[in-house]
Design an enzyme around this catalytic site. Sequence first.
Site, mmCIF file in Angstrom:
data_model
loop_
_atom_site.group_PDB
_atom_site.id
_atom_site.type_symbol
_atom_site.label_atom_id
_atom_site.label_comp_id
_atom_site.label_asym_id
_atom_site.label_seq_id
_atom_site.Cartn_x
_atom_site.Cartn_y
_atom_site.Cartn_z
ATOM 1 N N LYS A 77 0.796 -1.395 -0.001
ATOM 2 C CA LYS A 77 0.103 -0.129 0.092
ATOM 3 C C LYS A 77 0.876 1.189 -0.033
ATOM 4 O O LYS A 77 1.993 1.143 0.644
ATOM 5 C CB LYS A 77 -0.917 0.115 1.255
ATOM 6 C CG LYS A 77 -1.974 0.925 1.174
ATOM 7 C CD LYS A 77 -3.292 -0.069 0.552
ATOM 8 C CE LYS A 77 -4.564 0.821 0.241
ATOM 9 N NZ LYS A 77 -5.650 0.161 -0.057
ATOM 10 N N GLY A 179 -23.015 4.666 -1.587
ATOM 11 C CA GLY A 179 -22.068 5.229 -2.782
ATOM 12 C C GLY A 179 -21.782 4.269 -3.851
ATOM 13 O O GLY A 179 -22.721 3.304 -4.082
ATOM 14 N N VAL A 181 -20.387 1.287 -4.338
ATOM 15 C CA VAL A 181 -20.586 -0.101 -4.006
ATOM 16 C C VAL A 181 -21.936 -0.269 -3.374
ATOM 17 O O VAL A 181 -22.679 -1.323 -3.735
ATOM 18 C CB VAL A 181 -19.273 -0.770 -2.958
ATOM 19 C CG1 VAL A 181 -19.838 -1.994 -2.601
ATOM 20 C CG2 VAL A 181 -18.073 -0.489 -3.775
HETATM 21 P P1 NAI Z 1 -18.091 5.763 -1.870
HETATM 22 O O1 NAI Z 1 -17.029 6.852 -1.308
HETATM 23 O O2 NAI Z 1 -18.571 5.652 -3.213
HETATM 24 O O3 NAI Z 1 -19.243 5.524 -0.819
HETATM 25 C C1 NAI Z 1 -19.211 5.694 0.387
HETATM 26 C C2 NAI Z 1 -20.531 6.151 0.908
HETATM 27 O O4 NAI Z 1 -20.546 6.152 2.286
HETATM 28 C C3 NAI Z 1 -20.823 7.445 0.483
HETATM 29 O O5 NAI Z 1 -22.100 7.631 -0.391
HETATM 30 C C4 NAI Z 1 -20.628 8.681 1.681
HETATM 31 O O6 NAI Z 1 -21.400 9.689 1.547
HETATM 32 C C5 NAI Z 1 -21.358 7.407 2.775
HETATM 33 N N1 NAI Z 1 -20.900 7.637 4.104
HETATM 34 C C6 NAI Z 1 -19.766 8.213 4.611
HETATM 35 N N2 NAI Z 1 -19.678 8.369 5.938
HETATM 36 C C7 NAI Z 1 -21.135 7.595 6.210
HETATM 37 C C8 NAI Z 1 -21.599 7.532 7.296
HETATM 38 N N3 NAI Z 1 -21.120 7.694 8.729
HETATM 39 N N4 NAI Z 1 -22.980 6.916 7.509
HETATM 40 C C9 NAI Z 1 -23.493 6.616 6.471
HETATM 41 N N5 NAI Z 1 -22.841 6.700 4.958
HETATM 42 C C10 NAI Z 1 -21.738 7.266 5.104
HETATM 43 O O7 NAI Z 1 -17.159 4.619 -1.480
HETATM 44 P P2 NAI Z 1 -17.258 2.974 -2.287
HETATM 45 O O8 NAI Z 1 -16.161 2.956 -3.436
HETATM 46 O O9 NAI Z 1 -18.594 2.731 -2.409
HETATM 47 O O10 NAI Z 1 -16.569 2.093 -1.038
HETATM 48 C C11 NAI Z 1 -17.346 1.848 -0.067
HETATM 49 C C12 NAI Z 1 -16.609 1.074 1.141
HETATM 50 O O11 NAI Z 1 -16.063 -0.196 0.530
HETATM 51 C C13 NAI Z 1 -15.234 1.920 1.457
HETATM 52 O O12 NAI Z 1 -14.992 1.741 2.866
HETATM 53 C C14 NAI Z 1 -14.071 1.644 0.642
HETATM 54 O O13 NAI Z 1 -13.139 1.463 1.275
HETATM 55 C C15 NAI Z 1 -14.622 -0.114 0.542
HETATM 56 N N6 NAI Z 1 -14.103 -0.803 -0.494
HETATM 57 C C16 NAI Z 1 -14.425 -0.277 -1.775
HETATM 58 C C17 NAI Z 1 -14.011 -1.270 -3.139
HETATM 59 C C18 NAI Z 1 -14.291 -0.351 -4.387
HETATM 60 O O14 NAI Z 1 -14.334 -1.384 -5.397
HETATM 61 N N7 NAI Z 1 -15.031 0.737 -4.629
HETATM 62 C C19 NAI Z 1 -13.240 -2.174 -2.899
HETATM 63 C C20 NAI Z 1 -13.208 -2.552 -1.688
HETATM 64 C C21 NAI Z 1 -13.430 -2.088 -0.503
#
Ligand code: NAI
Length: 348
Positions: A77, A179, A181
């Site tokens: 990382k 978001g 995912v």
């Molecule tokens: P994203 O940033 O698109 O979505 C995250 C969502 O969570 C956003 O809509 C945000 O407003 C919301 N959020 C933030 N704090 C919050 C809270 N306290 N309560 C409720 N909602 C809240 O990120 P993404 O890409 O959807 O990833 C989601 C999670 O999955 C992250 O933890 C990321 O590290 C993990 N992840 C994502 C991967 C990917 O392919 N995008 C791969 C592996 C893990």
Amino acid sequence: MISSFHMEPEQLIELDDQASGLRGFIVIHSTALGPAAGGCRLWAYDDDAAALTDARRLAEGMTYKNAMAGLPLGGGKAVIMRPAGDFDRPALFRAFGRAVDRLDGRYVTAEDVGTKVADMQDIAAETGFVAGLAKQAERAGGDPSPWTALGVFEAMKHAVHHAHNCDLRGLTVAVQGVGNVGAGLCALLSEAGAKLIVADVDPHRCKHVSDRLGARIVDVGDVLAVEADIVAPCALGGVLTPAVVGAMSARIICGAANNQLSSPEMAAEIAARGIVYAPDYVANAGGIINVSAEYLGEEACQVRDRVMAIGPRMADILKEADLAGLSPAMIADRQAHRIVANAPALVR
Ligand code: NAI
């Protein structure tokens, strides 16, 4: 420490380029299975120690995630400390690309929190050891989120079958964070006949999912405690604290967020409460599977087969956990360790 086991990293590289303002670390945790692969995070850390601690923890997590996904990759990382004020973003990422290139393929980078495709393109101007670029034709690549959502969905299906011997139809799933995912996961769940409860700090995102799929919106503070069969943490790490788990009505936890347990000890506490926890790094491997296929120049169809394998893998972990009387997280860590420990005999 993210897991119940701990392995020291192979190499720590300090990044310091005054011309571009680049400051941070690359941690090569393990190359036993192949080049250390893991994204590059851009974040406003308080100091060097905080950045290095994060990089070490994340790199170790990548070793286990890549091993359990069956990828020919080790774990690594990078973290870049976000410069204060305005900065020349392309220059910063080109300097980072040169640092990656000097490692001669021992580390392969990609997007993570705070970085995007354009940054990877700047890195690619300096090194070939980068993935997460724009998708080309039938080749694997592009946005990894739909693959992550599919892997979590498959893991959840198998967890439900393991716990209740049924499918998702009619069950209620509470999704924290809709978001990239989380929203994709909701679409798959809705198609499978599940009822949805969603929460997000961004009300527009909730409304979008609610309008499209009929999801019920709840407060962000309530979503993990709401009356539901399954909770899917898809926002932040560290959310499974003693208080949250103590108030949880759901019997299954399966989501995309990295490092969901607030401490490794939480795995045993969750199991003792009769809740099935699907280890996060096994469930959310779809994204790195896609990134890996892109880096290795594979076809998009190969990604699907590997992502679909996440479900049966999760079922094996849950079954072994029951037989051994241990938490699924402990079993996943044990399996990952075994894969890494046996790598020299298998690979070299
Ligand atoms: P994203 O940033 O698109 O979505 C995250 C969502 O969570 C956003 O809509 C945000 O407003 C919301 N959020 C933030 N704090 C919050 C809270 N306290 N309560 C409720 N909602 C809240 O990120 P993404 O890409 O959807 O990833 C989601 C999670 O999955 C992250 O933890 C990321 O590290 C993990 N992840 C994502 C991967 C990917 O392919 N995008 C791969 C592996 C893990």
